[in-house]
Design an enzyme around this catalytic site. Structure first.
Site, short mmCIF file in Angstrom:
data_model
loop_
_atom_site.label_atom_id
_atom_site.label_comp_id
_atom_site.label_asym_id
_atom_site.label_seq_id
_atom_site.Cartn_x
_atom_site.Cartn_y
_atom_site.Cartn_z
CB ALA A 31 -0.92 -0.01 1.21
NE ARG A 43 -4.36 -5.54 4.89
CZ ARG A 43 -5.24 -6.49 5.06
NH1 ARG A 43 -5.59 -6.88 6.24
NH2 ARG A 43 -5.79 -7.07 4.02
CD GLN A 109 1.50 -6.96 0.61
OE1 GLN A 109 2.42 -6.17 0.73
NE2 GLN A 109 0.87 -7.45 1.64
CG HIS A 127 -4.02 -9.06 -1.76
ND1 HIS A 127 -3.49 -8.17 -0.86
CD2 HIS A 127 -3.62 -10.28 -1.33
CE1 HIS A 127 -2.81 -8.83 0.07
NE2 HIS A 127 -2.86 -10.10 -0.20
CB CYS A 135 -20.96 -13.17 -14.06
SG CYS A 135 -22.57 -13.88 -13.67
CB CYS A 163 -26.57 -15.16 -16.67
SG CYS A 163 -25.52 -14.78 -15.25
CB SER A 201 4.99 -4.29 1.66
OG SER A 201 4.32 -5.27 2.45
CB SER A 202 3.98 -2.56 7.06
OG SER A 202 3.96 -1.18 6.76
CG ASN A 226 7.25 -0.02 4.74
OD1 ASN A 226 6.44 0.30 3.87
ND2 ASN A 226 6.88 -0.33 5.96
#
Ligand SMILES: [Zn+2]
Length: 260
Positions: A31, A43, A109, A127, A135, A163, A201-202, A226
Site C-alpha cells: 500500500a 490497514r 499486494q 490480491h 459474474c 445472465c 509494504s509493512s 518502507n
C-alpha cells in the site's frame, strides 16, 4: 531534486549497487507505494480504509453474497478514489527498471492497477485487481466499466449482461483464498531472485509477508524501503524508512544512470 541526508543517500547508493550487480531482481510492493497517489492504505491505523469501516463486515465474501448492496456502497467509495488516482514517480521508476532489464518481476499486494498504468509488464497481483470483474453465476469476466456504469445509479447492483448475475470485482475479499496459481508463481519468482526489494509494504499480511523469505533463505540480498520498520529489517542489506515515492526514483536513477 530531493534532498536526502548523507546517510540516506549512502544507503540508496548501496541499494543501487546491488541492483547493478544482480542478474535477477524481484520486488514486492504494498500500500505504501500507492498512498502518494491518493489510494488510502487499507490497514494503517487511524488513516486506513479499514479504520473507517469494519472490514470483516464490509469487504468480506459473506457481505458480498448476502448483502451485495452494502458491499457495493463500500466499493463505490473505493472505486471513486481509484479512478482519480495516477501512478506516482515510484510506480514509474519500477517500470523503468523493468524496461531497462534490471527488474525481472513485480509482485504486488495492491489492487489499484497503478503499476500496470505506469508501464510495468511482468506483474503478479496477489490480491487481485479492480480492473476487471466476474459474474458470480456464469463466471463471465468483464472490464471494470460495467461495474462503474452500474454504480452511477444509486442503489443499482452491477449485473452480468448475459445472465443477470451480480458481478464481483476480481479482488480477494476477506474470507477468500488467494489464487493458488498466482501465489505459486510468486513463490517461484522469489526463489530464483538474487535480489529482493520490498517497497511500501509493512509485511504484516500473510502469505505476502513471507514471500521475501523464499529468496533470502536461498541467499538473495534484501532491500527494504518502507516508511515504518518491518520484521525483515534485521535481515536486510539495506533498510530505508523513507517515503518510497521519493526514495525509489533516486535508487533507480543511480542504478541505471549512476547520478542522482
Ligand atoms: Zn453471468
Amino acid at each position: 531534486m530531493t534532498r536526502f541526508s548523507g546517510q540516506t543517500l549512502t544507503a540508496i547508493d548501496f541499494a543501487a549497487d546491488l541492483f547493478r550487480e544482480s542478474r535477477c531482481a524481484v520486488v514486492l510492493t504494498g500500500a505504501g507505494i500507492s498512498t502518494p497517489s491518493g489510494i488510502p492504505d487499507f490497514r494503517s491505523e487511524g488513516t486506513g480504509l479499514w479504520s473507517r469501516d469494519e472490514p470483516l463486515e464490509v469487504a468480506s465474501l459473506t457481505t458480498f453474497r448476502y448483502s451485495p448492496h452494502q458491499f457495493y456502497e463500500w466499493v463505490r467509495t473505493l472505486m471513486g478514489e481509484w479512478i482519480a488516482a495516477e501512478p506516482n514517480p515510484a510506480h514509474r521508476a519500477l517500470a523503468e527498471l523493468e524496461s531497462a532489464g534490471r527488474l525481472q518481476s513485480l509482485v504486488t499486494q495492491n489492487i489499484d492497477g497503478l503499476h500496470q498504468r505506469a508501464g510495468s509488464r511482468r506483474i503478479l497481483c496477489l490480491h487481485g485487481t479492480l480492473d476487471s470483474a466476474t459474474c458470480g453465476s456464469c463466471y463471465r469476466q468483464t472490464g471494470s466499466e460495467e461495474v462503474l456504469t452500474a454504480l452511477r445509479t444509486p442503489g443499482a447492483l452491477p449485473r452480468c449482461v448475459r445472465c443477470g448475475g451480480v458481478l464481483k470485482p476480481d479482488v480477494i475479499l476477506f474470507g477468500e483464498q488467494l489464487p493458488r496459481a498466482t501465489l505459486d508463481a510468486a513463490r517461484r519468482e522469489f526463489r530464483r531472485a538474487e535480489l529482493v526489494l520490498v517497497a511500501g509494504s509493512s509485511l504484516e499480511v500473510v502469505p505476502a509477508a513471507s514471500l521475501p523469505l523464499e529468496g533470502i533463505e536461498r541467499g538473495a540480498h534484501l532491500i527494504v524501503f518502507n516508511r515504518i520498520p518491518t520484521y525483515l529489517d534485521e535481515r536486510a542489506d539495506v533498510v530505508l524508512h523513507e517515503d518510497v515515492a521519493l526514495a525509489l526514483p533516486t535508487l533507480v536513477r543511480l542504478a541505471l544512470h549512476d547520478n542522482a
